[in-house]
Design a protein around this motif. Structure first.
Motif, mmCIF file in Angstrom:
data_model
loop_
_atom_site.group_PDB
_atom_site.id
_atom_site.type_symbol
_atom_site.label_atom_id
_atom_site.label_comp_id
_atom_site.label_asym_id
_atom_site.label_seq_id
_atom_site.Cartn_x
_atom_site.Cartn_y
_atom_site.Cartn_z
ATOM 1 N N ALA A 59 1.129 29.771 3.513
ATOM 2 C CA ALA A 59 0.480 29.453 4.788
ATOM 3 C C ALA A 59 -0.604 28.384 4.609
ATOM 4 O O ALA A 59 -0.722 27.462 5.418
ATOM 5 C CB ALA A 59 -0.105 30.715 5.403
ATOM 6 N N ALA A 60 -1.384 28.503 3.537
ATOM 7 C CA ALA A 60 -2.427 27.505 3.280
ATOM 8 C C ALA A 60 -1.812 26.143 2.990
ATOM 9 O O ALA A 60 -2.334 25.096 3.409
ATOM 10 C CB ALA A 60 -3.306 27.952 2.116
ATOM 11 N N GLY A 61 -0.697 26.152 2.272
ATOM 12 C CA GLY A 61 -0.026 24.902 1.954
ATOM 13 C C GLY A 61 0.516 24.200 3.186
ATOM 14 O O GLY A 61 0.422 22.975 3.318
ATOM 15 N N LEU A 62 1.077 24.968 4.097
ATOM 16 C CA LEU A 62 1.584 24.374 5.332
ATOM 17 C C LEU A 62 0.461 23.733 6.131
ATOM 18 O O LEU A 62 0.619 22.649 6.711
ATOM 19 C CB LEU A 62 2.302 25.441 6.166
ATOM 20 C CG LEU A 62 3.614 25.969 5.582
ATOM 21 C CD1 LEU A 62 4.092 27.188 6.368
ATOM 22 C CD2 LEU A 62 4.692 24.874 5.597
ATOM 23 N N ALA A 63 -0.719 24.396 6.149
ATOM 24 C CA ALA A 63 -1.863 23.841 6.864
ATOM 25 C C ALA A 63 -2.348 22.553 6.202
ATOM 26 O O ALA A 63 -2.693 21.577 6.881
ATOM 27 C CB ALA A 63 -2.982 24.873 6.935
ATOM 28 N N GLN A 64 -2.394 22.551 4.866
ATOM 29 C CA GLN A 64 -2.833 21.351 4.158
ATOM 30 C C GLN A 64 -1.854 20.205 4.353
ATOM 31 O O GLN A 64 -2.252 19.037 4.451
ATOM 32 C CB GLN A 64 -3.011 21.648 2.672
ATOM 33 C CG GLN A 64 -4.273 22.418 2.351
ATOM 34 C CD GLN A 64 -4.613 22.372 0.867
ATOM 35 O OE1 GLN A 64 -4.159 21.500 0.137
ATOM 36 N NE2 GLN A 64 -5.413 23.325 0.427
ATOM 37 N N ALA A 65 -0.564 20.518 4.406
ATOM 38 C CA ALA A 65 0.436 19.474 4.622
ATOM 39 C C ALA A 65 0.228 18.800 5.977
ATOM 40 O O ALA A 65 0.356 17.575 6.110
ATOM 41 C CB ALA A 65 1.840 20.059 4.525
ATOM 42 N N VAL A 95 0.863 -1.183 0.000
ATOM 43 C CA VAL A 95 0.000 0.000 0.000
ATOM 44 C C VAL A 95 0.899 1.234 0.000
ATOM 45 O O VAL A 95 1.819 1.343 0.810
ATOM 46 C CB VAL A 95 -0.919 0.025 1.226
ATOM 47 C CG1 VAL A 95 -1.747 1.310 1.242
ATOM 48 C CG2 VAL A 95 -1.848 -1.186 1.235
ATOM 49 N N LEU A 96 0.632 2.142 -0.945
ATOM 50 C CA LEU A 96 1.398 3.382 -1.058
ATOM 51 C C LEU A 96 0.462 4.574 -0.933
ATOM 52 O O LEU A 96 -0.681 4.530 -1.391
ATOM 53 C CB LEU A 96 2.125 3.472 -2.406
ATOM 54 C CG LEU A 96 3.015 2.318 -2.829
ATOM 55 C CD1 LEU A 96 3.653 2.621 -4.198
ATOM 56 C CD2 LEU A 96 4.109 2.047 -1.802
ATOM 57 N N GLY A 97 0.952 5.642 -0.334
ATOM 58 C CA GLY A 97 0.280 6.921 -0.373
ATOM 59 C C GLY A 97 0.975 7.810 -1.397
ATOM 60 O O GLY A 97 2.208 7.868 -1.439
ATOM 61 N N LEU A 98 0.203 8.454 -2.249
ATOM 62 C CA LEU A 98 0.760 9.356 -3.265
ATOM 63 C C LEU A 98 0.053 10.692 -3.147
ATOM 64 O O LEU A 98 -1.183 10.760 -3.270
ATOM 65 C CB LEU A 98 0.560 8.774 -4.669
ATOM 66 C CG LEU A 98 1.023 9.637 -5.842
ATOM 67 C CD1 LEU A 98 2.519 9.926 -5.780
ATOM 68 C CD2 LEU A 98 0.655 8.973 -7.172
ATOM 69 N N VAL A 99 0.797 11.768 -2.915
ATOM 70 C CA VAL A 99 0.206 13.077 -2.682
ATOM 71 C C VAL A 99 0.854 14.109 -3.602
ATOM 72 O O VAL A 99 2.048 14.023 -3.912
ATOM 73 C CB VAL A 99 0.359 13.490 -1.196
ATOM 74 C CG1 VAL A 99 1.812 13.609 -0.805
ATOM 75 C CG2 VAL A 99 -0.399 14.758 -0.895
ATOM 76 N N ARG A 100 0.037 15.048 -4.056
ATOM 77 C CA ARG A 100 0.576 16.198 -4.793
ATOM 78 C C ARG A 100 0.962 17.272 -3.785
ATOM 79 O O ARG A 100 0.303 17.440 -2.759
ATOM 80 C CB ARG A 100 -0.474 16.750 -5.758
ATOM 81 C CG ARG A 100 0.035 17.920 -6.603
ATOM 82 C CD ARG A 100 -1.069 18.470 -7.501
ATOM 83 N NE ARG A 100 -0.609 19.633 -8.244
ATOM 84 C CZ ARG A 100 -1.386 20.386 -9.016
ATOM 85 N NH1 ARG A 100 -2.676 20.088 -9.151
ATOM 86 N NH2 ARG A 100 -0.890 21.425 -9.658
ATOM 87 N N HIS A 101 2.048 17.989 -4.056
ATOM 88 C CA HIS A 101 2.486 19.005 -3.110
ATOM 89 C C HIS A 101 1.368 20.009 -2.821
ATOM 90 O O HIS A 101 0.501 20.284 -3.643
ATOM 91 C CB HIS A 101 3.731 19.728 -3.621
ATOM 92 C CG HIS A 101 3.470 20.617 -4.811
ATOM 93 N ND1 HIS A 101 2.883 21.853 -4.720
ATOM 94 C CD2 HIS A 101 3.735 20.429 -6.129
ATOM 95 C CE1 HIS A 101 2.780 22.394 -5.911
ATOM 96 N NE2 HIS A 101 3.289 21.548 -6.799
ATOM 97 N N ALA A 102 1.397 20.568 -1.632
ATOM 98 C CA ALA A 102 0.394 21.538 -1.195
ATOM 99 C C ALA A 102 0.649 22.898 -1.863
ATOM 100 O O ALA A 102 1.691 23.116 -2.492
ATOM 101 C CB ALA A 102 0.437 21.661 0.322
ATOM 102 N N PRO A 103 -0.294 23.850 -1.746
ATOM 103 C CA PRO A 103 -0.138 25.157 -2.398
ATOM 104 C C PRO A 103 1.143 25.884 -1.992
ATOM 105 O O PRO A 103 1.551 25.863 -0.827
ATOM 106 C CB PRO A 103 -1.378 25.923 -1.927
ATOM 107 C CG PRO A 103 -2.391 24.868 -1.665
ATOM 108 C CD PRO A 103 -1.634 23.709 -1.107
ATOM 109 N N ALA A 104 1.752 26.512 -2.991
ATOM 110 C CA ALA A 104 3.031 27.191 -2.778
ATOM 111 C C ALA A 104 3.028 28.578 -3.399
ATOM 112 O O ALA A 104 4.038 29.042 -3.944
ATOM 113 C CB ALA A 104 4.178 26.361 -3.365
ATOM 114 N N GLY A 105 1.899 29.268 -3.316
ATOM 115 C CA GLY A 105 1.840 30.613 -3.874
ATOM 116 C C GLY A 105 1.876 30.602 -5.393
ATOM 117 O O GLY A 105 1.709 29.566 -6.040
#
Length: 322
Positions: free
Chosen positions: A166-172, A140-150
């Motif tokens: 800031a939003a990206g850090l929260a989503q991460a 089982v693998l988790g695959l994620v797209r990077h969070a928002p970076a402006g």
């Protein structure tokens, strides 16, 4: 029924290997005098996968590692309210020792045929039949797209150095809680800073290092996009063949094409995933489009991708887009 709020719930078909083969967990509820699969209602704002793991732990006192999202069930409760229950197959990895309580007074681990005869409701029979149709899950693998970076246009430095906003850090931080449920032992990231940062909360939570692998990078100018996607798909297969849970952070121009290739190769080898008991796999790269800060739970049987469930906190019940 007008004015009745639909009930959302989640649970698991928890299994373990015993001397006589695979056994699954069923629970007895004295309030209803019935036998069912461990499940329960979602807390407000809770992701169904988080709820499924939590409810299994609370009702059966067993730690379950999610593997495959099974087709959901829909039925009406005794008061007429419609209810949807999301189910995952889960591998049991430990227990604290069951203590009978008012909600559940007995837990039994049974061969599948016995569990099918014991459970009280047709919808639980269907869930167990879907589980029985699954191939053995090897990884089982988790695959994620990077969070928002402006915005790329407002960043003056190299694009690979652009950090999460800031939003990206929260989503991460949010997605780290979902990814941790599979108990990954390896964390891999594409080279850009925003990808590594997306896995940082998970790395801190699990106290594991992040390995950088450019195989998950977006194609560079002049690089063939198809070859790039094949390289990413091959890297995912390499992780799956290792047989240990892992999490990967990649980019938006890589994930859809890589997953579409894996899904097509899997369907070509043994037929579509719809015949396995899992939620059917999407069929095209467009179906695998992944928003920033969200991702997928991928289940493999050998080299075959047998299930892909969305990990999207903004779409709590849409675990996959068929």
């Amino acid at each position: 029924m007008a004015g009745v709020t639909p009930v959302r719930a989640a649970g698991g078909v928890v299994w373990r290997h015993c001397d006589d083969g695979v056994r699954v967990c069923v629970v007895h509820r004295p309030r209803y005098d019935d036998w069912s699969l461990p499940k329960g209602k979602l807390d407000p704002g809770e992701h169904p996968l988080t709820a499924a793991v939590r409810e299994v732990a609370e009702e059966a006192d067993v730690h379950g590692v999610p593997e495959v999202r099974l087709p959901p069930v829909h039925y009406r409760m005794r008061d007429g309210a419609p209810k949807t229950v999301e189910f995952w197959s889960m591998r049991a990895v430990g227990s604290g020792g069951f203590q009978p309580e008012t909600e559940v007074d007995t837990v039994r681990w049974l061969p599948l045929a016995e569990a099918l005869r014991l459970v009280s409701y047709p919808h639980d029979v269907r869930v167990l039949e879907d589980f029985a149709a699954l191939p053995p899950v090897s990884a089982v693998l988790g695959l994620v797209r990077h969070a928002p970076a402006g915005s790329r246009g407002t960043w003056s430095g190299p694009d690979t150095a652009r950090p999460l906003d800031a939003a990206g850090l929260a989503q991460a931080r949010d997605v780290a809680g979902l990814l941790a449920l599979i108990r990954p032992v390896r964390l891999r990231s594409a080279a850009p800073r925003r990808c590594v940062q997306t896995l940082q909360p998970l790395a801190e939570l699990l106290d594991r290092p992040i390995e950088v692998d450019s195989a998950y990078d977006e194609p560079k100018p002049g690089q063939d996009a198809e070859e790039n996607a094949l390289a990413a798909a091959g890297a995912l297969l390499e992780l799956a063949r290792a047989g240990e849970p892992a999490v990967v952070c990649s980019q938006g121009k890589v994930i859809p094409e890589a997953l579409a290739w894996l899904a097509a190769a899997s369907a070509a080898s043994t037929g579509p995933a719809a015949s396995t008991g899992a939620v059917p796999l999407p069929g095209s790269a467009e179906d695998f489009r992944t928003r920033k800060g969200t991702g997928w739970l991928l289940a493999f049987s050998g080299d075959r991708l047998v299930a892909a469930s969305r990990l999207d906190g903004a779409e709590r019940l849409a675990a996959i887009a068929p």
